[in-house]
Design a protein around this motif. Sequence first.
Motif, PDB file in Angstrom:
ATOM      1  N   ARG A  71      42.019  42.999  49.797  1.00 47.17           N
ATOM      2  CA  ARG A  71      42.802  44.227  49.693  1.00 47.17           C
ATOM      3  C   ARG A  71      42.653  45.116  50.927  1.00 47.17           C
TER       4      ARG A  71
ATOM      5  N   CYS B 157      46.042  51.782  40.317  1.00 46.34           N
ATOM      6  CA  CYS B 157      45.535  52.109  38.990  1.00 46.34           C
ATOM      7  C   CYS B 157      46.374  53.260  38.439  1.00 46.34           C
TER       8      CYS B 157
ATOM      9  N   SER C  86      51.665  45.488  40.132  1.00 49.48           N
ATOM     10  CA  SER C  86      50.318  45.812  40.595  1.00 49.48           C
ATOM     11  C   SER C  86      49.297  45.918  39.466  1.00 49.48           C
ATOM     12  N   PRO C  87      49.557  46.672  38.387  1.00 48.30           N
ATOM     13  CA  PRO C  87      48.565  46.702  37.304  1.00 48.30           C
ATOM     14  C   PRO C  87      48.632  45.484  36.389  1.00 48.30           C
TER      15      PRO C  87
ATOM     16  N   ASN D  52      46.570  41.306  37.617  1.00 54.14           N
ATOM     17  CA  ASN D  52      45.271  41.755  38.087  1.00 54.14           C
ATOM     18  C   ASN D  52      44.483  40.570  38.626  1.00 54.14           C
ATOM     19  N   GLU D  53      43.989  40.669  39.866  1.00 49.28           N
ATOM     20  CA  GLU D  53      43.292  39.549  40.487  1.00 49.28           C
ATOM     21  C   GLU D  53      42.023  39.180  39.735  1.00 49.28           C
TER      22      GLU D  53
ATOM     23  N   ALA E 255      41.495  39.564  36.505  1.00 42.02           N
ATOM     24  CA  ALA E 255      41.910  38.838  35.313  1.00 42.02           C
ATOM     25  C   ALA E 255      42.353  37.421  35.658  1.00 42.02           C
TER      26      ALA E 255
ATOM     27  N   ASN F  26      41.797  47.505  30.350  1.00 39.10           N
ATOM     28  CA  ASN F  26      42.266  46.760  31.511  1.00 39.10           C
ATOM     29  C   ASN F  26      42.215  45.285  31.185  1.00 39.10           C
ATOM     30  N   ALA F  27      42.759  44.468  32.091  1.00 35.43           N
ATOM     31  CA  ALA F  27      42.848  43.037  31.815  1.00 35.43           C
ATOM     32  C   ALA F  27      41.473  42.418  31.597  1.00 35.43           C
TER      33      ALA F  27
ATOM     34  N   THR G  62      47.905  46.109  29.315  1.00 36.00           N
ATOM     35  CA  THR G  62      47.630  46.477  30.712  1.00 36.00           C
ATOM     36  C   THR G  62      48.816  47.141  31.404  1.00 36.00           C
TER      37      THR G  62
END
Length: 313
Positions: free
Chosen positions: A46, A82, A110-111, A114-115, A117, A242-243, A271
Amino acid sequence: MIGLFGLNPAFLNSEHYQGAVNFFFYDSMKIFLMLAVIIFIVSIIRSFFPPERTKKLLGEGKAKGFLGNIFAALLGIVTPFCSCSAVPVFIGFIEAGIPLGITFSFLISSPMVNEVALVMLWGLFGWQIALLYIATGVIVAIIAGIIIGKLRLEKFVEEYVFNIKMGDVDIVIPTWKERLIEARNYVGEILRKIWIYVLVGIGIGGIMHGYAPTGLLAKYAGKSNPFAVFIAVLIGIPLYSNAAGTIPIVKELTRLGMPMGTALAFMMAVTALSLPEMIILRKVLKPQLLSIFISIMAVAIVIIGYLFNLVLG
């Protein structure tokens, strides 16, 4: 005879209780170890895509039409986002001249994708389910963005948004030492924010592992119920997590008989349509556009849940 904390020894020695406790402690250690490693790697990735660079990549007339929605959805996967950043990101994109539909493709992807997850799903379910998760999230983001763009709903954005001039911010390229230090700090920051959600998710998964009646779950959310995906999305929308926190629950739901498409639809509803994010987005969106956004997202998630149940069934 009453045992520890007033619990009956027979209960403490029962197969259900021990199964729930073993699930909780084993999955807690495994998931937090995975999270620390994954967040560190994701943070470094990121660092190459700060919000300023993303805005430049999508702005200045570069993102147009269907390809713009695809590009925005893909950028959303690797760009930090977020609920608390929803308003400044939205304002920055509008100020940069990025079309509303493309802006929403990014805000959804984006939300939702989730990387953390993604890698956890890979470790718990295999690469096929992980890729399925990416595909569903990106498809929802692209379709919802295209629909919002075609409807030309700019009039339902709060007027003050179009009058804000944020200006350009210089993109600072960090050194590798700075990237590594930032990644280390980011691991601690994220774990402090999400640990309670992860433990709650694992705890719910542990209770379901030890005590949830499989027959009841199969009746209301199994393959035999044609409304299972719809019900899962309705339950997921008002929840907030969140995920990473929902994956232990998804794991146990699928073990107990819930189809994978239904489980993924539940996770995406939690999410991508979380109540706090909708409240924050209300600051820049009028109720009409916010309602349209929620409706499109919910319908798209339901359709994809049924589609993947059909494909995987």
